[in-house]
Design a protein around this motif. Structure first.
Motif, PDB file in Angstrom:
ATOM      1  N   PHE A  29       0.800  -1.224   0.000  1.00  0.00           N
ATOM      2  CA  PHE A  29       0.000   0.000   0.000  1.00  0.00           C
ATOM      3  C   PHE A  29       0.836   1.278   0.000  1.00  0.00           C
ATOM      4  CE2 PHE A  29      -2.009  -3.402   2.415  1.00  0.00           C
ATOM      5  CZ  PHE A  29      -3.128  -3.622   1.634  1.00  0.00           C
ATOM      6  N   VAL A  30       2.011   1.153   0.620  1.00  0.00           N
ATOM      7  CA  VAL A  30       2.849   2.340   0.764  1.00  0.00           C
ATOM      8  C   VAL A  30       4.239   2.032   0.237  1.00  0.00           C
ATOM      9  CG1 VAL A  30       3.821   3.964   2.439  1.00  0.00           C
ATOM     10  CG2 VAL A  30       1.590   2.934   2.868  1.00  0.00           C
ATOM     11  N   TYR A  31       4.859   2.973  -0.411  1.00  0.00           N
ATOM     12  CA  TYR A  31       6.253   2.788  -0.781  1.00  0.00           C
ATOM     13  C   TYR A  31       7.082   3.892  -0.138  1.00  0.00           C
ATOM     14  CZ  TYR A  31       5.532   6.510  -4.261  1.00  0.00           C
ATOM     15  OH  TYR A  31       5.243   7.684  -4.890  1.00  0.00           O
ATOM     16  N   CYS A  32       8.334   3.570   0.125  1.00  0.00           N
ATOM     17  CA  CYS A  32       9.214   4.608   0.634  1.00  0.00           C
ATOM     18  C   CYS A  32      10.634   4.267   0.217  1.00  0.00           C
ATOM     19  CB  CYS A  32       9.101   4.743   2.141  1.00  0.00           C
ATOM     20  SG  CYS A  32       9.700   3.344   3.045  1.00  0.00           S
ATOM     21  N   GLY A  33      11.472   5.247   0.220  1.00  0.00           N
ATOM     22  CA  GLY A  33      12.830   5.007  -0.216  1.00  0.00           C
ATOM     23  C   GLY A  33      13.760   6.135   0.142  1.00  0.00           C
ATOM     24  N   LEU A  34      15.022   5.858  -0.123  1.00  0.00           N
ATOM     25  CA  LEU A  34      16.067   6.831   0.115  1.00  0.00           C
ATOM     26  C   LEU A  34      16.773   7.042  -1.216  1.00  0.00           C
ATOM     27  CD1 LEU A  34      17.649   8.326   2.452  1.00  0.00           C
ATOM     28  CD2 LEU A  34      19.213   6.394   2.346  1.00  0.00           C
ATOM     29  N   ASP A  35      16.732   8.274  -1.658  1.00  0.00           N
ATOM     30  CA  ASP A  35      17.292   8.601  -2.954  1.00  0.00           C
ATOM     31  C   ASP A  35      18.616   9.308  -2.757  1.00  0.00           C
ATOM     32  OD1 ASP A  35      17.154   8.515  -5.637  1.00  0.00           O
ATOM     33  OD2 ASP A  35      15.276   9.638  -5.791  1.00  0.00           O
ATOM     34  N   GLY A  36      19.682   8.706  -3.259  1.00  0.00           N
ATOM     35  CA  GLY A  36      20.974   9.383  -3.197  1.00  0.00           C
ATOM     36  C   GLY A  36      21.336   9.839  -4.590  1.00  0.00           C
ATOM     37  N   LEU A  37      20.843  11.022  -4.945  1.00  0.00           N
ATOM     38  CA  LEU A  37      21.055  11.510  -6.299  1.00  0.00           C
ATOM     39  C   LEU A  37      22.520  11.859  -6.516  1.00  0.00           C
ATOM     40  CD1 LEU A  37      17.921  13.815  -6.490  1.00  0.00           C
ATOM     41  CD2 LEU A  37      18.282  11.737  -7.809  1.00  0.00           C
ATOM     42  N   PRO A  38      23.120  11.542  -7.645  1.00  0.00           N
ATOM     43  CA  PRO A  38      22.435  10.875  -8.752  1.00  0.00           C
ATOM     44  C   PRO A  38      22.797   9.403  -8.888  1.00  0.00           C
ATOM     45  CG  PRO A  38      24.430  11.920  -9.511  1.00  0.00           C
ATOM     46  CD  PRO A  38      24.422  12.022  -8.016  1.00  0.00           C
ATOM     47  N   THR A  39      23.330   8.763  -7.851  1.00  0.00           N
ATOM     48  CA  THR A  39      23.891   7.440  -8.117  1.00  0.00           C
ATOM     49  C   THR A  39      23.249   6.236  -7.440  1.00  0.00           C
ATOM     50  OG1 THR A  39      25.597   8.137  -6.594  1.00  0.00           O
ATOM     51  CG2 THR A  39      26.222   7.983  -8.887  1.00  0.00           C
TER      52      THR A  39
END
Ligand SMILES: [Zn+2]
Length: 154
Positions: A29-39
């Motif tokens: 139902f839910v998504y979450c994440g950690l984005d380390g732009l740009p790699t």
């Protein structure tokens, strides 16, 4: 001391396993994440952990941000491992791997359950090896299988 460590592992494993199962169901139902732009990117979504790595790797401009949201697409649900490496992503090539959460929960949960099972034998005074009833046994050696019982720590 060994007893306390075992009990910590047992309870820690139980809590983690339950947590993983909750995350697993929740990821529908839910998504979450950690984005380390740009790699790089780490996320939980649709029943799996997803690790994404972009090539070429670059540290700049590295900005890390958390994101989350609600899923709509049930077709993306992952029951099994999956991976990809090839063209795509922001700046060339991309690799990603999907790890199904239920699998991690099972890998963690099985040894935890085994510990619980073993301790139940211990407290019920059964042989830890063959479950023979050792009540009243004073020699510390199981007459059934010959296993030497650990000294009672309490
Ligand atoms: Zn035995």
């Amino acid at each position: 001391m060994r007893n306390r460590l075992r009990s910590t592992i047992k309870w820690g494993g139980t809590v983690l396993t339950v947590l993983l199962l909750v995350v697993w169901v929740g990821s529908a139902f839910v998504y979450c994440g950690l984005d380390g732009l740009p790699t790089f990117e780490v996320s939980v979504s649709d029943g799996a952990f997803c690790l994404v790595c972009e090539h070429p790797w670059s540290w700049s401009p590295l900005q890390v941000e958390l994101y989350h949201g609600f899923n709509g697409d049930r077709k993306l649900w992952s029951w099994w491992f999956n991976s990809y490496s090839g063209p795509g992503g922001w700046n060339g090539d991309v690799s990603w791997i999907l790890v199904p959460i239920w699998f991690v929960a099972v890998v963690l949960g099985l040894p935890t359950m085994w510990l619980w099972h073993r301790d139940r034998h211990r407290t019920a005074n059964l042989c830890p090896k063959c479950a023979y009833d050792l009540r009243g046994n004073t020699s510390g050696v199981c007459p059934e299988c010959g296993a030497v019982r650990e000294a009672r720590e309490r």
